[in-house]
Design a protein around this motif. Structure first.
Motif, PDB file in Angstrom:
ATOM      1  N   ARG A 287      98.939 -14.539  -7.803  1.00  0.00           N
ATOM      2  CA  ARG A 287      99.790 -13.492  -8.366  1.00  0.00           C
ATOM      3  C   ARG A 287     100.189 -12.462  -7.312  1.00  0.00           C
ATOM      4  NH1 ARG A 287      98.749 -11.376 -14.235  1.00  0.00           N
ATOM      5  NH2 ARG A 287     101.023 -11.209 -13.968  1.00  0.00           N
ATOM      6  N   VAL A 288      99.263 -12.129  -6.429  1.00  0.00           N
ATOM      7  CA  VAL A 288      99.602 -11.207  -5.331  1.00  0.00           C
ATOM      8  C   VAL A 288     100.603 -11.865  -4.388  1.00  0.00           C
ATOM      9  CG1 VAL A 288      98.686 -10.059  -3.272  1.00  0.00           C
ATOM     10  CG2 VAL A 288      97.502  -9.829  -5.465  1.00  0.00           C
TER      11      VAL A 288
ATOM     12  N   LEU B 115      88.818 -10.450  -1.976  1.00  0.00           N
ATOM     13  CA  LEU B 115      89.190 -11.327  -0.858  1.00  0.00           C
ATOM     14  C   LEU B 115      90.401 -12.180  -1.219  1.00  0.00           C
ATOM     15  CD1 LEU B 115      86.036 -12.834   0.907  1.00  0.00           C
ATOM     16  CD2 LEU B 115      87.947 -11.627   1.969  1.00  0.00           C
ATOM     17  N   GLY B 116      90.433 -12.693  -2.460  1.00  0.00           N
ATOM     18  CA  GLY B 116      91.588 -13.465  -2.912  1.00  0.00           C
ATOM     19  C   GLY B 116      92.862 -12.647  -2.882  1.00  0.00           C
ATOM     20  N   ALA B 117      92.778 -11.409  -3.352  1.00  0.00           N
ATOM     21  CA  ALA B 117      93.954 -10.534  -3.335  1.00  0.00           C
ATOM     22  C   ALA B 117      94.415 -10.258  -1.904  1.00  0.00           C
ATOM     23  CB  ALA B 117      93.634  -9.224  -4.052  1.00  0.00           C
ATOM     24  N   LEU B 118      93.468 -10.051  -0.998  1.00  0.00           N
ATOM     25  CA  LEU B 118      93.829  -9.807   0.401  1.00  0.00           C
ATOM     26  C   LEU B 118      94.455 -11.049   1.040  1.00  0.00           C
ATOM     27  CD1 LEU B 118      90.703  -7.723   1.476  1.00  0.00           C
ATOM     28  CD2 LEU B 118      93.057  -6.893   1.321  1.00  0.00           C
ATOM     29  N   ARG B 119      93.981 -12.243   0.664  1.00  0.00           N
ATOM     30  CA  ARG B 119      94.626 -13.462   1.167  1.00  0.00           C
ATOM     31  C   ARG B 119      96.040 -13.578   0.623  1.00  0.00           C
ATOM     32  NH1 ARG B 119      89.450 -16.195  -0.205  1.00  0.00           N
ATOM     33  NH2 ARG B 119      88.178 -16.095   1.672  1.00  0.00           N
ATOM     34  N   GLY B 120      96.230 -13.165  -0.636  1.00  0.00           N
ATOM     35  CA  GLY B 120      97.577 -13.153  -1.191  1.00  0.00           C
ATOM     36  C   GLY B 120      98.502 -12.243  -0.406  1.00  0.00           C
ATOM     37  N   LEU B 121      97.951 -11.167   0.147  1.00  0.00           N
ATOM     38  CA  LEU B 121      98.718 -10.271   1.025  1.00  0.00           C
ATOM     39  C   LEU B 121      98.823 -10.820   2.445  1.00  0.00           C
ATOM     40  CD1 LEU B 121      97.264  -6.777   0.002  1.00  0.00           C
ATOM     41  CD2 LEU B 121      99.628  -7.533  -0.290  1.00  0.00           C
TER      42      LEU B 121
ATOM     43  N   TYR C 175      87.252  -3.722  -1.057  1.00  0.00           N
ATOM     44  CA  TYR C 175      88.069  -2.987  -2.027  1.00  0.00           C
ATOM     45  C   TYR C 175      88.775  -1.810  -1.363  1.00  0.00           C
ATOM     46  CZ  TYR C 175      89.485  -0.249  -6.055  1.00  0.00           C
ATOM     47  OH  TYR C 175      90.230   0.481  -6.968  1.00  0.00           O
ATOM     48  N   LEU C 176      88.073  -1.089  -0.511  1.00  0.00           N
ATOM     49  CA  LEU C 176      88.709   0.022   0.210  1.00  0.00           C
ATOM     50  C   LEU C 176      89.853  -0.485   1.087  1.00  0.00           C
ATOM     51  CD1 LEU C 176      85.559   2.131   1.213  1.00  0.00           C
ATOM     52  CD2 LEU C 176      87.238   2.641  -0.585  1.00  0.00           C
ATOM     53  N   ARG C 177      89.687  -1.655   1.692  1.00  0.00           N
ATOM     54  CA  ARG C 177      90.753  -2.256   2.503  1.00  0.00           C
ATOM     55  C   ARG C 177      91.978  -2.572   1.648  1.00  0.00           C
ATOM     56  NH1 ARG C 177      93.325  -2.809   7.353  1.00  0.00           N
ATOM     57  NH2 ARG C 177      94.326  -4.836   7.511  1.00  0.00           N
ATOM     58  N   PHE C 178      91.758  -3.134   0.463  1.00  0.00           N
ATOM     59  CA  PHE C 178      92.876  -3.444  -0.428  1.00  0.00           C
ATOM     60  C   PHE C 178      93.611  -2.173  -0.847  1.00  0.00           C
ATOM     61  CE2 PHE C 178      94.645  -3.897  -4.676  1.00  0.00           C
ATOM     62  CZ  PHE C 178      95.489  -4.988  -4.494  1.00  0.00           C
ATOM     63  N   ARG C 179      92.875  -1.143  -1.214  1.00  0.00           N
ATOM     64  CA  ARG C 179      93.524   0.118  -1.622  1.00  0.00           C
ATOM     65  C   ARG C 179      94.338   0.704  -0.476  1.00  0.00           C
ATOM     66  NH1 ARG C 179      94.075   1.536  -6.771  1.00  0.00           N
ATOM     67  NH2 ARG C 179      94.165   3.711  -6.093  1.00  0.00           N
ATOM     68  N   TYR C 180      93.814   0.629   0.724  1.00  0.00           N
ATOM     69  CA  TYR C 180      94.538   1.162   1.879  1.00  0.00           C
ATOM     70  C   TYR C 180      95.839   0.401   2.113  1.00  0.00           C
ATOM     71  CZ  TYR C 180      95.800   1.675   6.805  1.00  0.00           C
ATOM     72  OH  TYR C 180      96.497   1.858   7.967  1.00  0.00           O
TER      73      TYR C 180
END
Length: 457
Positions: free
Chosen positions: A298-299, A384-390, A442-447
């Motif tokens: 989805r990301v 981690l999945g969301a960050l891979r999507g990014l 999580y902090l990395r994703f928010r940033y």
């Protein structure tokens, strides 16, 4: 306010549930092996644990590398570019096939290390023939992973699940015949479990490819693959995403593998107890993994659409869903920690009664710690999945290394081998690593999402 996230739960679950069932299928192969082999004795169960510890490290690299395929396919799918998606599949299959061969060879070369790790000699003797066949099964498994990640990138998450379910039926049937020697087959013990795993993983590949050839969703992707036409641009793109992702998986799986080895230093019963708790924790982890794949898809789609506020909202909905689900598993582990281990051992076996009771008690203590880290474990894999999507993989790789090997492992080593906590101390180290990982990621994703939203209001 909360409704903007909860209204996504149904679609998140519809996307993630086939992935969860498919991942549970992989874990169920090990679960079935453990339960059936556990009937033979604690030494045989510890041997499966030791043999799989080598294979899991290699598997983590292969599975982690293959995850690069999903966000690239999802982004191409978001743009409606089938040609690009076909190129990702073609190059991904080539790279994963080669990687499977390399990992098979690496595991065989690493086998002599068993004799240098202070493991119980009887456990090593059982593990040696087991590891040969399970290592060979890495080749079809990594190829299957490439096909699976491609399918998930197109949001077609059901088909890998179907292939895995059939493979599990094959595995359990062969285990029944070959471990115990039923219906005239030879009683191969631990080696019979390895044969079942190998045959099941080969079957998975053929089943999934057959589904691809027959389903309209994959038309335009699987018909005109030209493996002789391999280009540097796509190879570089997959490697740049896949190698850091492989390291992320490696750092996490390796610390759990280190827990197996540290438990082996304590003896065969702590190692068997560790295997039980690890197998049960792996099952709940697959729910987080499935939601992590949903987050990646989805990301990745929203990244292709360049809709960053929506990207953050959708990802947050998956994070919230993960916390609620894993909290339920934490309660389940807490209440069932004394009963679950009894599934793995024959408590009516008078010869091994004392060993079996000790393993059950040790496993119950480990499951108490596992209940505490359920939320951390789920959150870190979903973020981690969301960050891979990014397509952000390098900094998360560093963060996972810090969490598991600069925080988690030193705690496991000290508390496990140098205090009276022993096995429980090893798992407290796992808790420390998973908690640190979830917070930092999580902090990395928010940033990152805050920066993207600020640049594209």
């Amino acid at each position: 306010m909360l409704q903007q996230y909860t209204r996504e739960f149904r679609y998140n679950f519809r996307l993630a549930s086939p992935v969860i069932l498919g991942m549970l299928g992989h874990t169920f192969v090990v679960f079935a092996d453990n339960i059936m082999v556990g009937q033979l004795g604690t030494a045989e169960l510890a041997a499966v644990s030791l043999g799989n510890s080598f294979v899991f490290i290699a598997m983590s690299l292969g599975i982690g590398f293959s995850t690069a395929i999903t966000p690239l396919v999802a982004e191409a799918d978001g743009r409606g570019d089938r040609g690009e998606g076909r190129q990702v599949l073609q190059h991904g299959l080539v790279l994963c096939s080669l990687l499977g061969l390399v990992l098979f060879a690496a595991v065989l070369l690493a086998k002599p290390l068993m004799y240098l790790m202070e493991q119980p000699p009887e456990v090593v003797a059982f593990a040696q023939p087991y590891i040969d066949l399970v290592a060979l099964s890495l080749i079809p498994l990594i190829v299957f992973q490439a096909l699976k990640q491609f399918s998930e990138g197109l949001s077609q998450t059901r088909y890998p699940m179907y292939a895995t379910i059939v493979a599990n039926v094959i595995n359990i049937g062969l285990n029944y015949l070959l471990i115990f020697g039923h219906l005239g087959f030879p009683a191969m013990g631990v080696t019979g479990a390895a044969v079942g795993t190998l045959v099941a993983r080969v079957a998975m590949c053929f089943i999934l490819w057959g589904l691809f050839r027959r389903r309209p969703a994959f038309a335009g992707y699987v018909e005109r693959l030209a493996f002789r036409k391999i280009g540097k641009r796509m190879l570089r793109k997959i490697i740049n995403l896949g190698f850091p992702s492989a390291l992320q998986f490696f750092f996490e799986v390796a610390i759990f593998t280190a827990a197996i080895w540290l438990s082996g230093v304590l003896g065969k019963n702590p190692q068997a107890a560790n295997q039980i708790a690890l197998n049960l924790s792996s099952m709940t982890f697959m729910f987080g993994t499935g939601l992590g794949v949903a987050a990646m898809i989805r990301v990745g789609n929203q990244l292709g659409l360049r809709n960053f506020p929506e990207l953050r909202r959708i990802a947050t909905s998956i994070f919230l869903m993960t916390v609620l689900l894993m909290a339920g598993f934490a309660l389940l582990f807490l209440l069932g920690r004394h009963w679950f281990p009894t599934l793995y051992l024959d408590l009516d076996d008078t010869v091994n009664f004392a060993d079996n009771r000790e393993v059950v008690e040790l496993a119950a203590r480990l499951l108490l710690v596992a209940s505490v880290f359920q939320i951390s474990d789920g959150v870190q894999v979903v973020v981690l999945g969301a960050l891979r999507g990014l397509q952000d993989v390098r900094i998360p790789t560093l963060l996972t290394f810090i969490a598991y090997w600069l925080i988690g492992f030193p705690v496991s080593y000290f508390l496990g081998l140098h205090t009276a906590l022993a096995s429980t101390g090893i798992w407290i180290g796992l808790l420390a690593g998973l908690t640190a990982s979830s917070i930092m990621l999580y902090l990395r994703f928010r940033y990152l999402t805050g920066r993207l939203i600020g640049q594209h209001p």
